[in-house]
Write a protein that holds these residues in place. Structure first.
Motif, PDB file in Angstrom:
ATOM      1  N   PRO A   1       0.807  -1.230   0.000  1.00 32.80           N
ATOM      2  CA  PRO A   1       0.000   0.000   0.000  1.00 32.80           C
ATOM      3  C   PRO A   1       0.833   1.271   0.000  1.00 32.80           C
ATOM      4  CG  PRO A   1      -0.919  -1.606   1.529  1.00 32.80           C
ATOM      5  CD  PRO A   1       0.379  -2.170   1.054  1.00 32.80           C
ATOM      6  N   GLY A   2       1.923   1.308   0.789  1.00 36.31           N
ATOM      7  CA  GLY A   2       2.751   2.500   0.840  1.00 36.31           C
ATOM      8  C   GLY A   2       3.371   2.830  -0.498  1.00 36.31           C
ATOM      9  N   ALA A   3       3.850   1.805  -1.218  1.00 39.03           N
ATOM     10  CA  ALA A   3       4.457   2.034  -2.528  1.00 39.03           C
ATOM     11  C   ALA A   3       3.425   2.473  -3.552  1.00 39.03           C
ATOM     12  CB  ALA A   3       5.163   0.760  -3.004  1.00 39.03           C
ATOM     13  N   ILE A   4       2.234   1.933  -3.475  1.00 36.81           N
ATOM     14  CA  ILE A   4       1.173   2.337  -4.396  1.00 36.81           C
ATOM     15  C   ILE A   4       0.808   3.799  -4.173  1.00 36.81           C
ATOM     16  CG2 ILE A   4      -1.239   1.950  -5.006  1.00 36.81           C
ATOM     17  CD1 ILE A   4      -0.787  -1.023  -4.405  1.00 36.81           C
ATOM     18  N   ILE A   5       0.747   4.220  -2.905  1.00 34.25           N
ATOM     19  CA  ILE A   5       0.462   5.622  -2.613  1.00 34.25           C
ATOM     20  C   ILE A   5       1.582   6.513  -3.145  1.00 34.25           C
ATOM     21  CG2 ILE A   5       0.250   7.295  -0.729  1.00 34.25           C
ATOM     22  CD1 ILE A   5      -1.195   5.133   0.868  1.00 34.25           C
ATOM     23  N   ASP A   6       2.836   6.076  -2.979  1.00 39.57           N
ATOM     24  CA  ASP A   6       3.958   6.842  -3.516  1.00 39.57           C
ATOM     25  C   ASP A   6       3.858   6.970  -5.035  1.00 39.57           C
ATOM     26  OD1 ASP A   6       5.045   7.263  -1.043  1.00 39.57           O
ATOM     27  OD2 ASP A   6       6.427   5.577  -1.147  1.00 39.57           O
ATOM     28  N   PHE A   7       3.429   5.903  -5.696  1.00 42.94           N
ATOM     29  CA  PHE A   7       3.282   5.962  -7.150  1.00 42.94           C
ATOM     30  C   PHE A   7       2.158   6.914  -7.537  1.00 42.94           C
ATOM     31  CE2 PHE A   7       1.443   4.364 -11.135  1.00 42.94           C
ATOM     32  CZ  PHE A   7       2.536   4.499 -11.957  1.00 42.94           C
ATOM     33  N   LYS A  26      -0.035  10.168   1.397  1.00 43.52           N
ATOM     34  CA  LYS A  26       1.332   9.858   1.801  1.00 43.52           C
ATOM     35  C   LYS A  26       1.565  10.137   3.275  1.00 43.52           C
ATOM     36  CE  LYS A  26       4.741  11.229  -0.784  1.00 43.52           C
ATOM     37  NZ  LYS A  26       5.501   9.978  -0.972  1.00 43.52           N
ATOM     38  N   LEU A  27       0.742  11.015   3.864  1.00 38.32           N
ATOM     39  CA  LEU A  27       0.910  11.324   5.283  1.00 38.32           C
ATOM     40  C   LEU A  27       0.626  10.117   6.170  1.00 38.32           C
ATOM     41  CD1 LEU A  27      -0.693  14.885   5.552  1.00 38.32           C
ATOM     42  CD2 LEU A  27       1.724  14.287   5.637  1.00 38.32           C
ATOM     43  N   ALA A  28      -0.078   9.112   5.624  1.00 42.61           N
ATOM     44  CA  ALA A  28      -0.369   7.914   6.418  1.00 42.61           C
ATOM     45  C   ALA A  28       0.915   7.235   6.879  1.00 42.61           C
ATOM     46  CB  ALA A  28      -1.222   6.941   5.600  1.00 42.61           C
ATOM     47  N   ARG A  29       1.988   7.339   6.082  1.00 41.91           N
ATOM     48  CA  ARG A  29       3.253   6.721   6.450  1.00 41.91           C
ATOM     49  C   ARG A  29       3.877   7.394   7.660  1.00 41.91           C
ATOM     50  NH1 ARG A  29       5.787   6.580   1.743  1.00 41.91           N
ATOM     51  NH2 ARG A  29       5.865   4.317   1.495  1.00 41.91           N
ATOM     52  N   TYR A  30       3.615   8.685   7.846  1.00 43.14           N
ATOM     53  CA  TYR A  30       4.278   9.450   8.902  1.00 43.14           C
ATOM     54  C   TYR A  30       3.384   9.684  10.118  1.00 43.14           C
ATOM     55  CZ  TYR A  30       6.985  10.474   4.713  1.00 43.14           C
ATOM     56  OH  TYR A  30       7.703  10.348   3.557  1.00 43.14           O
ATOM     57  N   SER A  31       2.147   9.238  10.077  1.00 38.89           N
ATOM     58  CA  SER A  31       1.204   9.534  11.158  1.00 38.89           C
ATOM     59  C   SER A  31       0.890   8.287  11.970  1.00 38.89           C
ATOM     60  CB  SER A  31      -0.096  10.108  10.565  1.00 38.89           C
ATOM     61  OG  SER A  31      -1.087  10.229  11.553  1.00 38.89           O
ATOM     62  N   SER A  32       1.080   8.386  13.279  1.00 42.27           N
ATOM     63  CA  SER A  32       0.694   7.274  14.159  1.00 42.27           C
ATOM     64  C   SER A  32      -0.825   7.160  14.254  1.00 42.27           C
ATOM     65  CB  SER A  32       1.283   7.484  15.560  1.00 42.27           C
ATOM     66  OG  SER A  32       0.842   8.721  16.111  1.00 42.27           O
ATOM     67  N   GLY A  33      -1.542   8.272  13.996  1.00 41.30           N
ATOM     68  CA  GLY A  33      -2.999   8.238  14.037  1.00 41.30           C
ATOM     69  C   GLY A  33      -3.576   7.365  12.933  1.00 41.30           C
ATOM     70  N   PHE A  34      -3.039   7.498  11.713  1.00 45.13           N
ATOM     71  CA  PHE A  34      -3.477   6.639  10.612  1.00 45.13           C
ATOM     72  C   PHE A  34      -3.173   5.180  10.937  1.00 45.13           C
ATOM     73  CE2 PHE A  34      -3.391  10.523   7.977  1.00 45.13           C
ATOM     74  CZ  PHE A  34      -4.576  10.347   7.278  1.00 45.13           C
ATOM     75  N   ASN A  35      -2.008   4.938  11.484  1.00 41.57           N
ATOM     76  CA  ASN A  35      -1.620   3.570  11.838  1.00 41.57           C
ATOM     77  C   ASN A  35      -2.549   3.003  12.906  1.00 41.57           C
ATOM     78  OD1 ASN A  35       0.488   1.355  11.695  1.00 41.57           O
ATOM     79  ND2 ASN A  35       0.574   1.856  13.873  1.00 41.57           N
ATOM     80  N   ALA A  36      -2.913   3.836  13.891  1.00 41.87           N
ATOM     81  CA  ALA A  36      -3.811   3.366  14.951  1.00 41.87           C
ATOM     82  C   ALA A  36      -5.201   3.062  14.401  1.00 41.87           C
ATOM     83  CB  ALA A  36      -3.912   4.431  16.050  1.00 41.87           C
ATOM     84  N   LEU A  37      -5.687   3.884  13.466  1.00 45.86           N
ATOM     85  CA  LEU A  37      -6.991   3.628  12.859  1.00 45.86           C
ATOM     86  C   LEU A  37      -6.974   2.325  12.067  1.00 45.86           C
ATOM     87  CD1 LEU A  37      -9.863   4.545  12.291  1.00 45.86           C
ATOM     88  CD2 LEU A  37      -8.992   5.855  10.343  1.00 45.86           C
ATOM     89  N   TYR A  38      -5.877   2.097  11.341  1.00 48.66           N
ATOM     90  CA  TYR A  38      -5.756   0.844  10.582  1.00 48.66           C
ATOM     91  C   TYR A  38      -5.769  -0.363  11.526  1.00 48.66           C
ATOM     92  CZ  TYR A  38      -3.330  -2.978   8.232  1.00 48.66           C
ATOM     93  OH  TYR A  38      -2.981  -4.206   7.742  1.00 48.66           O
ATOM     94  N   LEU A  39      -5.021  -0.279  12.622  1.00 51.84           N
ATOM     95  CA  LEU A  39      -4.985  -1.387  13.579  1.00 51.84           C
ATOM     96  C   LEU A  39      -6.353  -1.603  14.220  1.00 51.84           C
ATOM     97  CD1 LEU A  39      -1.565  -0.771  15.386  1.00 51.84           C
ATOM     98  CD2 LEU A  39      -2.101  -2.533  13.696  1.00 51.84           C
ATOM     99  N   ALA A  40      -7.071  -0.496  14.512  1.00 55.23           N
ATOM    100  CA  ALA A  40      -8.391  -0.606  15.135  1.00 55.23           C
ATOM    101  C   ALA A  40      -9.374  -1.311  14.199  1.00 55.23           C
ATOM    102  CB  ALA A  40      -8.912   0.782  15.510  1.00 55.23           C
ATOM    103  N   VAL A  41      -9.365  -0.925  12.929  1.00 61.27           N
ATOM    104  CA  VAL A  41     -10.260  -1.557  11.959  1.00 61.27           C
ATOM    105  C   VAL A  41      -9.874  -3.019  11.748  1.00 61.27           C
ATOM    106  CG1 VAL A  41     -11.033  -1.528   9.560  1.00 61.27           C
ATOM    107  CG2 VAL A  41     -10.811   0.618  10.825  1.00 61.27           C
TER     108      VAL A  41
END
Length: 381
Positions: free
Chosen positions: A102-108, A137-152
Motif C-alpha cells: 500500500p505505501g508504494a502504491i500511494i507513492d506511485f 502519503k501522510l499515512a506513512r508518517y502519522s501514528s494516528g493513521f496507523n492506529a486507525l488501521y490497527l483498530a479496523v
C-alpha cells in the motif's frame, strides 16, 4: 562508503528507525512539509479568483515537489532489499514485492500526475485531483493513521457482521416500502431495487428527501426505518471508536519491522517470527523520572527497551537498562510483584501483555525463551 553501506544508510534515513538520527528527522519533516505544501497548492489552484495556477512560481513549485516525490519513490525501491522481511529475497524480487505494498502504491499515485499530464496535457482538473492523492502519503508518517488501521483490522469481523446487518435492514426496508408504496408511486417504489435507494438513504440517516412515502403505512415503515438506522449506525461507530481509543492508549508511536530487528532479542528472527511478534507489541513513551513499573505492582507485562534508559532495583542494587534489555513478567511467575522501574531519560518501551505472551509462547517458544532468559539476567543484576 560501499554501495551496500550507502543503501543501508538510505534505508535508515527513509525509515527513520535510528534514535537521535538528525538527518532522518530532517528528511522526515521535509517530506511532510512538501506533501502539505503540494496539497495546499493543488487546492488553492482550483480557486479561480486567486489565479495562481498560471503563475511561474506555482509551476516551478509543482515541478520541484514532483521531482522530490520521484526521487523518494525511486530511493524506496532501491533500498527495499534492506527491509527485514525482504532480506532473504533477491534484489529484484524484494523491489517487486515492495512495489505492490500500500505505501508504494500511494507513492506511485503521488507521481502519477507527471505521466497523466503526458497523455492529457490540458485536462487541468483531472491532474489536480490526482495531485490531491498525495495527502495519502501522510499515512506513512502519522501514528494516528496507523492506529486507525490497527483498530479496523482488530475489529474487522465485528464490522463485517455490522455490514451484513445493514444489508439485511436495507433489504427488509426496501421490500416493506415496495409493498406499501408500489401502487401510489410506481416510479420511485415500483421494484425492490428502486426502493433500495430510499432504504439506504434513510437507514444511513442521510435522508435526501428526493423519494418519500405518501401513504400512511409507508410513513409508518419510514419512521421505523429511521429509528432502526440510528441503531445500525451506532454499532460500527461504537466498535471503531472504542477499539481506536484502546489502540491509541497502547501505541504511542509506530513500531516498524526494522526497529524490531535492531534489538538484540529479535536481531536473529526471521520474517515469520517478526510478522507474528509485531502485532503483539504495545508501544509506550515515558518522560524522564516517570515510573514505568510502580513498587508493589503485579507483573502483567514483559517490557523491552527500544530507546532511552531505565533503572530497576535488583538484590544487588540498582541496575540501568538500555536499548534491547528486557524486564518484567516471565511465564510461570504470574501474580508476582514486579520490581520498580523508573525512566532515567525520555524512554520508548515495547510491552507484551500476559495473554499475548502466552499466545507467542504457543507459536514461537524459542522467541519467548530468549526474552525470558534476558529478563531473568537483568532481574538478577
Amino acid at each position: 562508503m560501499t554501495l551496500l553501506k550507502a543503501r543501508r544508510r538510505a534505508f535508515d534515513i527513509l525509515e527513520r528507525d535510528l534514535p537521535g538520527d538528525q538527518v532522518a528527522d530532517a528528511v522526515h519533516y521535509f517530506l511532510i512539509a512538501t506533501i502539505l505544501l503540494s496539497v495546499i497548492g493543488a487546492v488553492l489552484a482550483t480557486v479561480q479568483s486567486l489565479e495562481i495556477r498560471d503563475q511561474w512560481w506555482f509551476t516551478v513549485g509543482e515541478h520541484i515537489a514532483l521531482g522530490i516525490f520521484i526521487v523518494e519513490y525511486v530511493a524506496r525501491l532501491w533500498v527495499a532489499p534492506e527491509h527485514p522481511l525482504r532480506r532473504g529475497l533477491s534484489a529484484g524480487a524484494a523491489r517487486l514485492r515492495y512495489a505492490v505494498t500500500p505505501g508504494a502504491i500511494i507513492d506511485f499515485l503521488a507521481i502519477l500526475p507527471l505521466f497523466f499530464a503526458l497523455v492529457h496535457e490540458h485536462d487541468f482538473h483531472a491532474v489536480m485531483v490526482l495531485r490531491l492523492l498525495r495527502f495519502l502519503k501522510l499515512a506513512r508518517y502519522s501514528s494516528g493513521f496507523n492506529a486507525l488501521y490497527l483498530a479496523v483490522k482488530r475489529e474487522r469481523y465485528a464490522l463485517v457482521s455490522c455490514f451484513l446487518i445493514l444489508c439485511a435492514g436495507v433489504l427488509m426496508a426496501a421490500t416493506a416500502m415496495y409493498l406499501a408504496e408500489r401502487a401510489a408511486q410506481p416510479v420511485s417504489f415500483g421494484s425492490i431495487p428502486a426502493s433500495m435507494w430510499w432504504a439506504m438513504a434513510t437507514l444511513t440517516t442521510v435522508g435526501y428527501g428526493d423519494v418519500v412515502p405518501i401513504t400512511t403505512v409507508g410513513r409508518i415503515i419510514g419512521a421505523v426505518t429511521m429509528v432502526s438506522g440510528l441503531v445500525m449506525l451506532a454499532l460500527p461507530i461504537a466498535i471503531i471508536s472504542s477499539s481506536f481509543s484502546e489502540v491509541i492508549s497502547k501505541h504511542n508511536f509506530v513500531v516498524t519491522f526494522s526497529m524490531l530487528s535492531r534489538l538484540r532479542p529479535f536481531s536473529e528472527l526471521g520474517a515469520p517470527e517478526l510478522g507474528d511478534l509485531l502485532p503483539l507489541l504495545n508501544s509506550r513513551s515515558f518522560d524522564r523520572g516517570h515510573q514505568v513499573v510502580r513498587r508493589g505492582a503485579v507483573a502483567e507485562h514483559l517490557f523491552v527497551v527500544l530507546e532511552g534508559r531505565v533503572e530497576t532495583e535488583t538484590p544487588d542494587g540498582p541496575v540501568v537498562l538500555g536499548p534491547g534489555d528486557v524486564f518484567g513478567l516471565v511465564p510461570g511467575a504470574e501474580g508476582a510483584l514486579a520490581a520498580p522501574v523508573r525512566a532515567l531519560a525520555k524512554t520508548k518501551i515495547l510491552a507484551i501483555e500476559e495473554n499475548e505472551l502466552h499466545m507467542l509462547t504457543a507459536r514461537h517458544p524459542g522467541v519467548v525463551r530468549r526474552l525470558v532468559a534476558a529478563a531473568r539476567r537483568n532481574e538478577e543484576g
